[in-house]
Design a protein around this motif. Structure first.
Motif, PDB file in Angstrom:
ATOM      1  N   VAL A  29       0.839  -1.205   0.000  1.00  0.00           N
ATOM      2  CA  VAL A  29       0.000   0.000   0.000  1.00  0.00           C
ATOM      3  C   VAL A  29       0.873   1.253   0.000  1.00  0.00           C
ATOM      4  O   VAL A  29       0.631   2.191  -0.766  1.00  0.00           O
ATOM      5  CB  VAL A  29      -0.957  -0.005   1.215  1.00  0.00           C
ATOM      6  CG1 VAL A  29      -1.626   1.347   1.397  1.00  0.00           C
ATOM      7  CG2 VAL A  29      -2.000  -1.100   1.056  1.00  0.00           C
ATOM      8  N   ARG A  32       2.514   1.733  -3.413  1.00  0.00           N
ATOM      9  CA  ARG A  32       1.573   2.270  -4.400  1.00  0.00           C
ATOM     10  C   ARG A  32       1.338   3.757  -4.171  1.00  0.00           C
ATOM     11  O   ARG A  32       1.271   4.537  -5.118  1.00  0.00           O
ATOM     12  CB  ARG A  32       0.252   1.508  -4.347  1.00  0.00           C
ATOM     13  CG  ARG A  32       0.307   0.176  -5.040  1.00  0.00           C
ATOM     14  CD  ARG A  32      -1.085  -0.399  -5.279  1.00  0.00           C
ATOM     15  NE  ARG A  32      -1.912  -0.462  -4.088  1.00  0.00           N
ATOM     16  CZ  ARG A  32      -1.975  -1.494  -3.271  1.00  0.00           C
ATOM     17  NH1 ARG A  32      -1.250  -2.576  -3.509  1.00  0.00           N
ATOM     18  NH2 ARG A  32      -2.754  -1.474  -2.215  1.00  0.00           N
ATOM     19  N   ARG A  33       1.223   4.155  -2.925  1.00  0.00           N
ATOM     20  CA  ARG A  33       0.997   5.578  -2.634  1.00  0.00           C
ATOM     21  C   ARG A  33       2.194   6.430  -3.039  1.00  0.00           C
ATOM     22  O   ARG A  33       2.027   7.515  -3.601  1.00  0.00           O
ATOM     23  CB  ARG A  33       0.675   5.771  -1.154  1.00  0.00           C
ATOM     24  CG  ARG A  33      -0.699   5.262  -0.801  1.00  0.00           C
ATOM     25  CD  ARG A  33      -1.013   5.433   0.652  1.00  0.00           C
ATOM     26  NE  ARG A  33      -2.330   4.887   0.953  1.00  0.00           N
ATOM     27  CZ  ARG A  33      -2.830   4.791   2.159  1.00  0.00           C
ATOM     28  NH1 ARG A  33      -2.128   5.200   3.197  1.00  0.00           N
ATOM     29  NH2 ARG A  33      -4.031   4.280   2.333  1.00  0.00           N
ATOM     30  N   ALA A  36       2.168   6.710  -6.775  1.00  0.00           N
ATOM     31  CA  ALA A  36       1.113   7.607  -7.239  1.00  0.00           C
ATOM     32  C   ALA A  36       1.504   9.070  -7.033  1.00  0.00           C
ATOM     33  O   ALA A  36       1.273   9.905  -7.915  1.00  0.00           O
ATOM     34  CB  ALA A  36      -0.195   7.306  -6.510  1.00  0.00           C
ATOM     35  N   ARG A  85      -5.360   6.760 -10.280  1.00  0.00           N
ATOM     36  CA  ARG A  85      -6.387   5.820  -9.803  1.00  0.00           C
ATOM     37  C   ARG A  85      -5.972   4.374 -10.053  1.00  0.00           C
ATOM     38  O   ARG A  85      -6.217   3.499  -9.222  1.00  0.00           O
ATOM     39  CB  ARG A  85      -7.739   6.114 -10.456  1.00  0.00           C
ATOM     40  CG  ARG A  85      -8.317   7.471 -10.135  1.00  0.00           C
ATOM     41  CD  ARG A  85      -8.625   7.680  -8.696  1.00  0.00           C
ATOM     42  NE  ARG A  85      -9.822   6.946  -8.306  1.00  0.00           N
ATOM     43  CZ  ARG A  85     -10.377   7.036  -7.135  1.00  0.00           C
ATOM     44  NH1 ARG A  85      -9.877   7.839  -6.217  1.00  0.00           N
ATOM     45  NH2 ARG A  85     -11.452   6.341  -6.838  1.00  0.00           N
ATOM     46  N   LEU A  88      -3.177   3.388  -7.599  1.00  0.00           N
ATOM     47  CA  LEU A  88      -3.731   3.172  -6.256  1.00  0.00           C
ATOM     48  C   LEU A  88      -4.709   2.012  -6.199  1.00  0.00           C
ATOM     49  O   LEU A  88      -5.209   1.680  -5.124  1.00  0.00           O
ATOM     50  CB  LEU A  88      -4.420   4.449  -5.764  1.00  0.00           C
ATOM     51  CG  LEU A  88      -3.512   5.631  -5.481  1.00  0.00           C
ATOM     52  CD1 LEU A  88      -4.334   6.851  -5.110  1.00  0.00           C
ATOM     53  CD2 LEU A  88      -2.512   5.305  -4.387  1.00  0.00           C
ATOM     54  N   ARG A  90      -7.764   1.864  -7.343  1.00  0.00           N
ATOM     55  CA  ARG A  90      -9.078   2.376  -6.985  1.00  0.00           C
ATOM     56  C   ARG A  90      -9.956   2.393  -8.235  1.00  0.00           C
ATOM     57  O   ARG A  90      -9.448   2.463  -9.354  1.00  0.00           O
ATOM     58  CB  ARG A  90      -8.984   3.801  -6.442  1.00  0.00           C
ATOM     59  CG  ARG A  90      -8.125   3.927  -5.222  1.00  0.00           C
ATOM     60  CD  ARG A  90      -8.892   3.493  -4.015  1.00  0.00           C
ATOM     61  NE  ARG A  90      -8.127   3.790  -2.808  1.00  0.00           N
ATOM     62  CZ  ARG A  90      -8.186   3.064  -1.748  1.00  0.00           C
ATOM     63  NH1 ARG A  90      -8.952   2.005  -1.718  1.00  0.00           N
ATOM     64  NH2 ARG A  90      -7.499   3.372  -0.691  1.00  0.00           N
TER      65      ARG A  90
END
Length: 115
Positions: A29, A32-33, A36, A85, A88, A90
């Motif tokens: 996580v 990925r952040r 991004a 997106r 992430l 999402r």
């Protein structure tokens, strides 16, 4: 000599498979952040650069070129939004974030068309 038992020294506690899996998931996580944020930081320069160039074109009397390059900033903003997106993981549909991504281009087009 014998080693004295120091109460401040602790031994690592073996972790369970669930704890290791949770740590790996948390690490993914965070990765990925960070990716991004890096992607956004690079691509937002394209959006703002196109808008700035649009105002330069407007100052030179090249109104149609200014409008076209400002619309191109919207295309880059859409790519930036989609890329962030996807990174992430999402869903792409998010009305609030879509509006936020379109805001700089909409503001610039408003200034070019009205002002």
């Amino acid at each position: 000599m014998t080693e004295s038992a120091d109460p401040t020294v602790t031994r690592p506690v073996p972790r369970t498979r669930e704890q290791l899996d949770a740590e790996r998931h948390a690490l993914r996580v965070v990765q990925r952040r960070v990716a991004a944020v890096g992607f956004f930081a690079v691509t937002i320069h394209g959006v703002l650069g196109c808008i700035g160039l649009g105002f330069v074109f407007e100052g030179q009397g090249r109104h149609s070129d200014a409008i076209l390059i400002t619309i191109m900033s919207g295309v880059i903003a859409a790519i930036t939004y989609s890329g962030v997106r996807v990174i992430l993981q999402r869903p792409l549909w998010s009305p609030v974030w879509i509006l936020l991504a379109a805001l700089p281009t909409a503001f610039a087009l408003g200034r070019l068309l009205v002002g």
